[in-house]
Write a protein that holds these residues in place. Structure first.
Motif, PDB file in Angstrom:
ATOM      1  N   ALA A  12       0.831  -1.206   0.000  1.00 56.55           N
ATOM      2  CA  ALA A  12       0.000   0.000   0.000  1.00 56.55           C
ATOM      3  C   ALA A  12       0.863   1.253   0.000  1.00 56.55           C
ATOM      4  CB  ALA A  12      -0.945  -0.009   1.197  1.00 56.55           C
ATOM      5  N   GLU A  13       1.906   1.268   0.831  1.00 57.49           N
ATOM      6  CA  GLU A  13       2.764   2.457   0.858  1.00 57.49           C
ATOM      7  C   GLU A  13       3.495   2.641  -0.469  1.00 57.49           C
ATOM      8  OE1 GLU A  13       6.521   4.345   3.191  1.00 57.49           O
ATOM      9  OE2 GLU A  13       4.951   3.447   4.422  1.00 57.49           O
ATOM     10  N   SER A  14       3.943   1.550  -1.075  1.00 58.02           N
ATOM     11  CA  SER A  14       4.603   1.653  -2.382  1.00 58.02           C
ATOM     12  C   SER A  14       3.667   2.265  -3.415  1.00 58.02           C
ATOM     13  CB  SER A  14       5.070   0.280  -2.867  1.00 58.02           C
ATOM     14  OG  SER A  14       6.120  -0.185  -2.079  1.00 58.02           O
ATOM     15  N   GLY A  31       7.113   8.000   5.202  1.00 59.72           N
ATOM     16  CA  GLY A  31       6.217   6.873   5.368  1.00 59.72           C
ATOM     17  C   GLY A  31       6.657   5.971   6.490  1.00 59.72           C
ATOM     18  N   GLU A  32       5.702   5.295   7.072  1.00 59.93           N
ATOM     19  CA  GLU A  32       6.015   4.419   8.197  1.00 59.93           C
ATOM     20  C   GLU A  32       6.842   3.215   7.765  1.00 59.93           C
ATOM     21  OE1 GLU A  32       3.854   3.135  12.162  1.00 59.93           O
ATOM     22  OE2 GLU A  32       2.777   2.471  10.376  1.00 59.93           O
ATOM     23  N   GLU A  33       6.615   2.724   6.553  1.00 55.66           N
ATOM     24  CA  GLU A  33       7.297   1.502   6.128  1.00 55.66           C
ATOM     25  C   GLU A  33       8.647   1.752   5.467  1.00 55.66           C
ATOM     26  OE1 GLU A  33       5.756  -0.781   7.536  1.00 55.66           O
ATOM     27  OE2 GLU A  33       3.893   0.334   7.749  1.00 55.66           O
ATOM     28  N   TYR A  34       8.787   2.838   4.706  1.00 53.80           N
ATOM     29  CA  TYR A  34      10.007   3.071   3.933  1.00 53.80           C
ATOM     30  C   TYR A  34      10.763   4.342   4.305  1.00 53.80           C
ATOM     31  CZ  TYR A  34       8.306  -0.709   0.998  1.00 53.80           C
ATOM     32  OH  TYR A  34       7.863  -1.932   0.544  1.00 53.80           O
ATOM     33  N   GLY A  35      10.360   5.021   5.364  1.00 50.91           N
ATOM     34  CA  GLY A  35      11.113   6.185   5.819  1.00 50.91           C
ATOM     35  C   GLY A  35      10.886   7.433   4.971  1.00 50.91           C
ATOM     36  N   ALA A  36      11.895   8.308   4.987  1.00 50.14           N
ATOM     37  CA  ALA A  36      11.757   9.635   4.386  1.00 50.14           C
ATOM     38  C   ALA A  36      12.439   9.718   3.024  1.00 50.14           C
ATOM     39  CB  ALA A  36      12.338  10.683   5.318  1.00 50.14           C
ATOM     40  N   ASP A  37      11.783  10.428   2.114  1.00 51.82           N
ATOM     41  CA  ASP A  37      12.320  10.766   0.806  1.00 51.82           C
ATOM     42  C   ASP A  37      12.029  12.249   0.586  1.00 51.82           C
ATOM     43  OD1 ASP A  37      13.289  10.668  -1.832  1.00 51.82           O
ATOM     44  OD2 ASP A  37      11.308  10.138  -2.615  1.00 51.82           O
ATOM     45  N   ARG A  38      13.053  13.060   0.545  1.00 50.95           N
ATOM     46  CA  ARG A  38      12.955  14.521   0.420  1.00 50.95           C
ATOM     47  C   ARG A  38      12.096  15.135   1.538  1.00 50.95           C
ATOM     48  NH1 ARG A  38      11.762  12.704  -4.539  1.00 50.95           N
ATOM     49  NH2 ARG A  38       9.727  13.666  -4.607  1.00 50.95           N
ATOM     50  N   PRO A  39      12.429  14.854   2.795  1.00 48.51           N
ATOM     51  CA  PRO A  39      11.624  15.390   3.902  1.00 48.51           C
ATOM     52  C   PRO A  39      11.723  16.909   4.045  1.00 48.51           C
ATOM     53  CG  PRO A  39      13.593  14.351   4.756  1.00 48.51           C
ATOM     54  CD  PRO A  39      13.549  14.051   3.282  1.00 48.51           C
ATOM     55  N   ASP A  40      12.664  17.539   3.361  1.00 48.40           N
ATOM     56  CA  ASP A  40      12.802  19.002   3.421  1.00 48.40           C
ATOM     57  C   ASP A  40      12.114  19.700   2.257  1.00 48.40           C
ATOM     58  OD1 ASP A  40      14.286  18.788   5.751  1.00 48.40           O
ATOM     59  OD2 ASP A  40      16.158  18.536   4.645  1.00 48.40           O
ATOM     60  N   ALA A  41      11.349  18.976   1.438  1.00 50.19           N
ATOM     61  CA  ALA A  41      10.629  19.582   0.317  1.00 50.19           C
ATOM     62  C   ALA A  41       9.584  20.564   0.844  1.00 50.19           C
ATOM     63  CB  ALA A  41       9.957  18.504  -0.525  1.00 50.19           C
ATOM     64  N   GLU A  42       9.140  21.452  -0.018  1.00 50.24           N
ATOM     65  CA  GLU A  42       8.118  22.429   0.388  1.00 50.24           C
ATOM     66  C   GLU A  42       6.852  21.711   0.861  1.00 50.24           C
ATOM     67  OE1 GLU A  42       5.682  26.314  -1.287  1.00 50.24           O
ATOM     68  OE2 GLU A  42       7.055  25.273  -2.628  1.00 50.24           O
ATOM     69  N   LEU A  47       2.615   9.272   5.492  1.00 48.85           N
ATOM     70  CA  LEU A  47       1.776   8.109   5.199  1.00 48.85           C
ATOM     71  C   LEU A  47       1.882   7.015   6.259  1.00 48.85           C
ATOM     72  CD1 LEU A  47       2.929   7.660   1.478  1.00 48.85           C
ATOM     73  CD2 LEU A  47       1.032   9.067   2.324  1.00 48.85           C
ATOM     74  N   ASP A  48       0.759   6.484   6.627  1.00 50.59           N
ATOM     75  CA  ASP A  48       0.697   5.247   7.405  1.00 50.59           C
ATOM     76  C   ASP A  48      -0.368   4.402   6.715  1.00 50.59           C
ATOM     77  OD1 ASP A  48       0.570   3.163   9.163  1.00 50.59           O
ATOM     78  OD2 ASP A  48       0.345   4.406  10.948  1.00 50.59           O
ATOM     79  N   PRO A  49       0.051   3.492   5.835  1.00 53.77           N
ATOM     80  CA  PRO A  49      -0.914   2.779   5.002  1.00 53.77           C
ATOM     81  C   PRO A  49      -1.889   1.903   5.778  1.00 53.77           C
ATOM     82  CG  PRO A  49       1.283   1.858   4.740  1.00 53.77           C
ATOM     83  CD  PRO A  49       1.431   3.092   5.568  1.00 53.77           C
ATOM     84  N   ILE A  50      -1.416   1.268   6.839  1.00 55.83           N
ATOM     85  CA  ILE A  50      -2.315   0.480   7.684  1.00 55.83           C
ATOM     86  C   ILE A  50      -1.986   0.818   9.137  1.00 55.83           C
ATOM     87  CG2 ILE A  50      -3.113  -1.806   8.373  1.00 55.83           C
ATOM     88  CD1 ILE A  50      -2.320  -2.827   5.617  1.00 55.83           C
ATOM     89  N   THR A  62     -10.653  -2.447  13.591  1.00 56.90           N
ATOM     90  CA  THR A  62     -10.095  -1.215  14.178  1.00 56.90           C
ATOM     91  C   THR A  62      -8.750  -0.858  13.556  1.00 56.90           C
ATOM     92  OG1 THR A  62      -9.209  -2.553  15.972  1.00 56.90           O
ATOM     93  CG2 THR A  62     -11.326  -1.458  16.359  1.00 56.90           C
ATOM     94  N   TRP A  63      -8.739  -0.626  12.259  1.00 59.80           N
ATOM     95  CA  TRP A  63      -7.544  -0.190  11.544  1.00 59.80           C
ATOM     96  C   TRP A  63      -7.983   0.781  10.457  1.00 59.80           C
ATOM     97  CZ3 TRP A  63      -7.088  -1.028   6.297  1.00 59.80           C
ATOM     98  CH2 TRP A  63      -7.989  -1.943   5.745  1.00 59.80           C
ATOM     99  N   GLY A  64      -7.046   1.551   9.955  1.00 60.45           N
ATOM    100  CA  GLY A  64      -7.370   2.500   8.903  1.00 60.45           C
ATOM    101  C   GLY A  64      -6.109   2.984   8.205  1.00 60.45           C
ATOM    102  N   THR A  65      -6.293   3.838   7.230  1.00 58.26           N
ATOM    103  CA  THR A  65      -5.199   4.443   6.487  1.00 58.26           C
ATOM    104  C   THR A  65      -5.117   5.912   6.853  1.00 58.26           C
ATOM    105  OG1 THR A  65      -5.487   2.906   4.654  1.00 58.26           O
ATOM    106  CG2 THR A  65      -4.335   4.960   4.168  1.00 58.26           C
ATOM    107  N   LEU A  66      -3.903   6.377   7.181  1.00 57.53           N
ATOM    108  CA  LEU A  66      -3.687   7.780   7.546  1.00 57.53           C
ATOM    109  C   LEU A  66      -2.821   8.451   6.487  1.00 57.53           C
ATOM    110  CD1 LEU A  66      -2.787   7.312  11.319  1.00 57.53           C
ATOM    111  CD2 LEU A  66      -5.033   7.752  10.318  1.00 57.53           C
ATOM    112  N   ILE A  67      -3.253   9.625   6.029  1.00 57.06           N
ATOM    113  CA  ILE A  67      -2.493  10.413   5.069  1.00 57.06           C
ATOM    114  C   ILE A  67      -2.507  11.856   5.552  1.00 57.06           C
ATOM    115  CG2 ILE A  67      -2.322  11.235   2.696  1.00 57.06           C
ATOM    116  CD1 ILE A  67      -3.870   8.719   1.840  1.00 57.06           C
ATOM    117  N   GLY A  68      -1.328  12.448   5.648  1.00 56.11           N
ATOM    118  CA  GLY A  68      -1.216  13.848   6.019  1.00 56.11           C
ATOM    119  C   GLY A  68      -0.397  14.588   4.977  1.00 56.11           C
ATOM    120  N   LEU A  69      -0.577  15.897   4.919  1.00 54.58           N
ATOM    121  CA  LEU A  69       0.207  16.736   4.030  1.00 54.58           C
ATOM    122  C   LEU A  69       0.735  17.917   4.828  1.00 54.58           C
ATOM    123  CD1 LEU A  69       1.235  17.480   1.184  1.00 54.58           C
ATOM    124  CD2 LEU A  69      -0.939  18.702   0.839  1.00 54.58           C
TER     125      LEU A  69
END
Length: 130
Positions: A12-14, A31-42, A47-50, A62-69
């Motif tokens: 899911a994260e991929s 992301g929770e599974e694969y870490g950071a890619d360009r964490p200093d971008a504007e 992501l937390d897919p599950i 009692t599970w869900g998908t979390l997405i933040g910006l």
């Protein structure tokens, strides 16, 4: 401590990362599974897919998908989807809303008067409120 990561988490994260990079190539991702890619971008997606993997693998609802910006390090949008209940909660820092697909017609209900809060594990990646 039992902290499982499933093939579904990674898959899911991929998929989420692939869609973000295709649509917003300048944005970063944490992301929770694969870490950071360009964490200093504007703009950075968080992501937390599950969220609730133990519940997911146990067949509990009692599970869900979390997405933040985040924009310049500050959260500007958050969404939580709960497939089992067919509900989606989202907010922009000013309003929170719920969209329920449980009935035959989708509806969106505003949650006015409540300040939207954003959460993601691990919490240390979110800036503290002023």
């Amino acid at each position: 401590m039992f902290d499982p990561v499933t093939e579904a988490d990674r898959g899911a994260e991929s998929a989420m990362r692939r869609l973000i990079s295709q649509t917003f190539p300048a944005h970063g991702v944490i992301g929770e599974e694969y870490g950071a890619d360009r964490p200093d971008a504007e703009y950075v997606w968080v992501l937390d897919p599950i969220d609730g993997t133990k519940s997911f693998i146990s067949g509990l609802p009692t599970w869900g998908t979390l997405i933040g910006l985040m924009h310049r390090g500050r959260p500007v949008y958050g969404m939580m989807s709960q497939p089992f209940t067919r509900e989606r909660y989202f907010g922009d820092g000013k309003r929170t809303r719920i969209r329920s697909l449980a009935s035959s017609a989708a509806r969106t209900r505003p949650r006015s008067g409540r300040r939207a809060r954003f959460a993601h594990a691990p919490a240390d990646r979110w800036p503290r409120p002023p």
